[in-house]
Write a protein that holds these residues in place. Structure first.
Motif, PDB file in Angstrom:
ATOM      1  N   GLU A   1     -23.138  25.244  20.573  1.00  0.00           N
ATOM      2  CA  GLU A   1     -23.702  24.023  21.153  1.00  0.00           C
ATOM      3  C   GLU A   1     -22.605  22.996  21.358  1.00  0.00           C
ATOM      4  OE1 GLU A   1     -26.834  20.412  20.026  1.00  0.00           O
ATOM      5  OE2 GLU A   1     -26.445  22.047  18.610  1.00  0.00           O
ATOM      6  N   CYS A   2     -22.600  22.359  22.512  1.00  0.00           N
ATOM      7  CA  CYS A   2     -21.685  21.254  22.766  1.00  0.00           C
ATOM      8  C   CYS A   2     -22.282  19.993  22.144  1.00  0.00           C
ATOM      9  CB  CYS A   2     -21.462  21.065  24.263  1.00  0.00           C
ATOM     10  SG  CYS A   2     -20.429  19.643  24.660  1.00  0.00           S
ATOM     11  N   LEU A   3     -21.678  19.505  21.085  1.00  0.00           N
ATOM     12  CA  LEU A   3     -22.216  18.361  20.362  1.00  0.00           C
ATOM     13  C   LEU A   3     -21.895  17.037  21.050  1.00  0.00           C
ATOM     14  CD1 LEU A   3     -21.322  19.485  16.724  1.00  0.00           C
ATOM     15  CD2 LEU A   3     -23.466  19.835  17.961  1.00  0.00           C
ATOM     16  N   ALA A   4     -20.765  16.970  21.740  1.00  0.00           N
ATOM     17  CA  ALA A   4     -20.398  15.692  22.370  1.00  0.00           C
ATOM     18  C   ALA A   4     -19.349  15.929  23.438  1.00  0.00           C
ATOM     19  CB  ALA A   4     -19.878  14.700  21.336  1.00  0.00           C
ATOM     20  N   LEU A   5     -19.443  15.123  24.508  1.00  0.00           N
ATOM     21  CA  LEU A   5     -18.397  15.003  25.528  1.00  0.00           C
ATOM     22  C   LEU A   5     -18.150  13.511  25.708  1.00  0.00           C
ATOM     23  CD1 LEU A   5     -19.470  17.642  28.233  1.00  0.00           C
ATOM     24  CD2 LEU A   5     -17.568  17.812  26.616  1.00  0.00           C
ATOM     25  N   VAL A   6     -17.106  13.000  25.099  1.00  0.00           N
ATOM     26  CA  VAL A   6     -16.811  11.571  25.092  1.00  0.00           C
ATOM     27  C   VAL A   6     -15.680  11.301  26.072  1.00  0.00           C
ATOM     28  CG1 VAL A   6     -16.160   9.596  23.687  1.00  0.00           C
ATOM     29  CG2 VAL A   6     -17.498  11.452  22.678  1.00  0.00           C
ATOM     30  N   ALA A   7     -15.975  10.560  27.121  1.00  0.00           N
ATOM     31  CA  ALA A   7     -14.980  10.253  28.149  1.00  0.00           C
ATOM     32  C   ALA A   7     -14.529   8.810  28.017  1.00  0.00           C
ATOM     33  CB  ALA A   7     -15.569  10.488  29.547  1.00  0.00           C
ATOM     34  N   ASP A   8     -13.207   8.602  28.118  1.00  0.00           N
ATOM     35  CA  ASP A   8     -12.655   7.241  28.095  1.00  0.00           C
ATOM     36  C   ASP A   8     -11.209   7.322  28.563  1.00  0.00           C
ATOM     37  OD1 ASP A   8     -12.412   4.522  27.728  1.00  0.00           O
ATOM     38  OD2 ASP A   8     -13.476   4.548  25.814  1.00  0.00           O
ATOM     39  N   THR A   9     -10.662   6.171  28.894  1.00  0.00           N
ATOM     40  CA  THR A   9      -9.276   6.137  29.337  1.00  0.00           C
ATOM     41  C   THR A   9      -8.303   6.298  28.180  1.00  0.00           C
ATOM     42  OG1 THR A   9      -9.355   3.718  29.219  1.00  0.00           O
ATOM     43  CG2 THR A   9      -9.792   4.741  31.357  1.00  0.00           C
ATOM     44  N   SER A  10      -8.730   5.990  26.974  1.00  0.00           N
ATOM     45  CA  SER A  10      -7.886   6.138  25.793  1.00  0.00           C
ATOM     46  C   SER A  10      -8.772   6.394  24.584  1.00  0.00           C
ATOM     47  CB  SER A  10      -7.026   4.881  25.577  1.00  0.00           C
ATOM     48  OG  SER A  10      -6.266   5.001  24.391  1.00  0.00           O
ATOM     49  N   ILE A  11      -8.440   7.419  23.815  1.00  0.00           N
ATOM     50  CA  ILE A  11      -9.190   7.746  22.592  1.00  0.00           C
ATOM     51  C   ILE A  11      -8.174   7.947  21.476  1.00  0.00           C
ATOM     52  CG2 ILE A  11     -10.811   9.333  21.496  1.00  0.00           C
ATOM     53  CD1 ILE A  11     -11.862  10.065  24.240  1.00  0.00           C
ATOM     54  N   GLY A  12      -8.084   6.977  20.575  1.00  0.00           N
ATOM     55  CA  GLY A  12      -7.161   7.057  19.462  1.00  0.00           C
ATOM     56  C   GLY A  12      -7.819   7.561  18.198  1.00  0.00           C
ATOM     57  N   GLY A  13      -7.084   7.474  17.098  1.00  0.00           N
ATOM     58  CA  GLY A  13      -7.584   7.980  15.825  1.00  0.00           C
ATOM     59  C   GLY A  13      -8.809   7.235  15.325  1.00  0.00           C
ATOM     60  N   HIS A  14      -8.806   5.893  15.412  1.00  0.00           N
ATOM     61  CA  HIS A  14      -9.951   5.109  14.936  1.00  0.00           C
ATOM     62  C   HIS A  14     -11.192   5.353  15.799  1.00  0.00           C
ATOM     63  CE1 HIS A  14      -7.691   2.855  11.912  1.00  0.00           C
ATOM     64  NE2 HIS A  14      -6.707   2.732  12.797  1.00  0.00           N
ATOM     65  N   ARG A  15     -11.002   5.493  17.108  1.00  0.00           N
ATOM     66  CA  ARG A  15     -12.139   5.806  17.975  1.00  0.00           C
ATOM     67  C   ARG A  15     -12.692   7.188  17.640  1.00  0.00           C
ATOM     68  NH1 ARG A  15     -13.840   5.094  23.333  1.00  0.00           N
ATOM     69  NH2 ARG A  15     -15.835   6.171  23.529  1.00  0.00           N
ATOM     70  N   LEU A  16     -11.811   8.134  17.348  1.00  0.00           N
ATOM     71  CA  LEU A  16     -12.247   9.479  16.972  1.00  0.00           C
ATOM     72  C   LEU A  16     -13.063   9.448  15.692  1.00  0.00           C
ATOM     73  CD1 LEU A  16     -12.205  12.515  17.454  1.00  0.00           C
ATOM     74  CD2 LEU A  16      -9.966  12.612  16.336  1.00  0.00           C
ATOM     75  N   VAL A  17     -12.665   8.612  14.741  1.00  0.00           N
ATOM     76  CA  VAL A  17     -13.422   8.471  13.488  1.00  0.00           C
ATOM     77  C   VAL A  17     -14.824   7.943  13.771  1.00  0.00           C
ATOM     78  CG1 VAL A  17     -13.568   7.116  11.362  1.00  0.00           C
ATOM     79  CG2 VAL A  17     -11.433   8.248  11.975  1.00  0.00           C
ATOM     80  N   ARG A  18     -14.956   6.954  14.639  1.00  0.00           N
ATOM     81  CA  ARG A  18     -16.275   6.403  14.958  1.00  0.00           C
ATOM     82  C   ARG A  18     -17.161   7.453  15.628  1.00  0.00           C
ATOM     83  NH1 ARG A  18     -13.100   1.969  16.730  1.00  0.00           N
ATOM     84  NH2 ARG A  18     -13.551   2.484  18.930  1.00  0.00           N
TER      85      ARG A  18
END
Length: 301
Positions: free
Chosen positions: A147-164
């Motif tokens: 199952e694909c749990l998430a597809l998160v698109a953004d111009t920048s994804i850092g470590g803190h965003r990944l944690v959220r």
């Protein structure tokens, strides 16, 4: 072919693939028949291997010399050369540290998941808008149910965003036992190191330059790019997120998956839950033999 083990394997392969006799195969490869028939009398050393792996998990920066000392203290007396051989066979070599503190992950080989939610795979893919600007997509996949749990698109994804994003996924799907990823800067950041320690989630890093070790999500990335990213011109970030959400729903609920017997991930998962509710023993959606076969074929989704 230098080592006897490689020669024996080559003789066996020749006999199986070409129906050749042992005498003929040995003559073609220049191997001694006594060497081919030799059966090792070397003990398995199971207790030593188990204790060495346990110590390596507890003390991730200990090499085989310190592990040798600790095993001697516990009553496992063996030659240091033999311990080094066992140490290398189990793949417990200590990675060299980089210039900054990074998340280390586990040192043991991965085992196949036995149920949904046990292991997630993470990776990034990138694409561009019509005006040439780049954006990234975080892909999160359940290795068991596919199952694909998430597809998160953004111009920048850092470590803190990944944690959220991981916290949000855990709130919806529960906490996995293991997360698998490559050694990208987001995955090895201090934010991920602290998060994995606080949450108690084992983080497994694949070997550098070995994307096939994260084959489930790499195969998924290929299908995502072929069926969605390469087929769509994205005008904006909002447009990209909407198209990815539509494709993710189709992938999880409609699109047939070859490793699941032609069922979609959610269809196979619902049938598994139904069988469990009837009182039958739960069955794996993709057993170990099928997964190994798919690895050999390149993990086509």
């Amino acid at each position: 072919m230098v080592t006897p083990a490689v020669r024996r394997e080559a003789v066996t392969c020749l006999m199986q693939d070409f129906q050749a006799s042992e005498r003929r195969a040995c003559k073609v490869l220049g191997a001694d028949r006594r060497m081919v028939r030799y059966a090792s009398r070397r003990p398995d050393d199971g207790p030593v291997r188990d204790r060495m792996k346990a110590l390596a998990c507890e003390r991730k920066r200990f090499g085989y010399r310190r592990l040798h000392i600790m095993l001697n203290r516990e009553g496992f007396h063996l030659n240091h050369k033999k311990l080094r051989r066992l140490y290398r066979e189990e793949g417990l070599q200590v990675r060299k540290r980089g210039g900054r503190k990074r998340a280390l992950g586990t040192r043991l080989p991965m085992v196949l998941p036995s149920g949904p939610g046990e292991r997630w795979s993470l990776d990034f893919v990138s694409d561009s808008f019509m005006d040439g600007r780049r954006f990234r997509v975080l892909c999160v996949l359940d290795d068991f149910s596919r199952e694909c749990l998430a597809l998160v698109a953004d111009t920048s994804i850092g470590g803190h965003r990944l944690v959220r994003e991981l916290d949000a996924l855990i709130a919806r799907h529960g906490k996995p036992l293991t997360i698998v990823s490559d050694n990208g800067t987001e995955m090895t950041s201090n934010a991920i190191l602290k998060w994995s320690q606080d949450c108690g989630v084992t983080w497994h890093y694949i070997a550098p330059g070995k994307p096939m070790q994260n084959g489930f999500v790499e195969s998924f990335n290929g299908r995502l790019r072929d069926e969605c990213l390469n087929e769509t011109l994205f005008a904006s970030l909002r447009h990209a997120r909407a198209e990815l959400a539509i494709w993710r729903h189709d992938y999880n609920h409609v699109r047939p998956h070859s490793a699941l017997g032609g069922k979609s991930p959610m269809e196979a998962l619902s049938k598994r839950k139904t069988k469990a509710s009837w009182g039958h023993a739960p069955m794996m959606l993709a057993n170990a033999a099928e997964i190994d076969q798919n690895f050999n074929k390149g993990l086509y989704v």
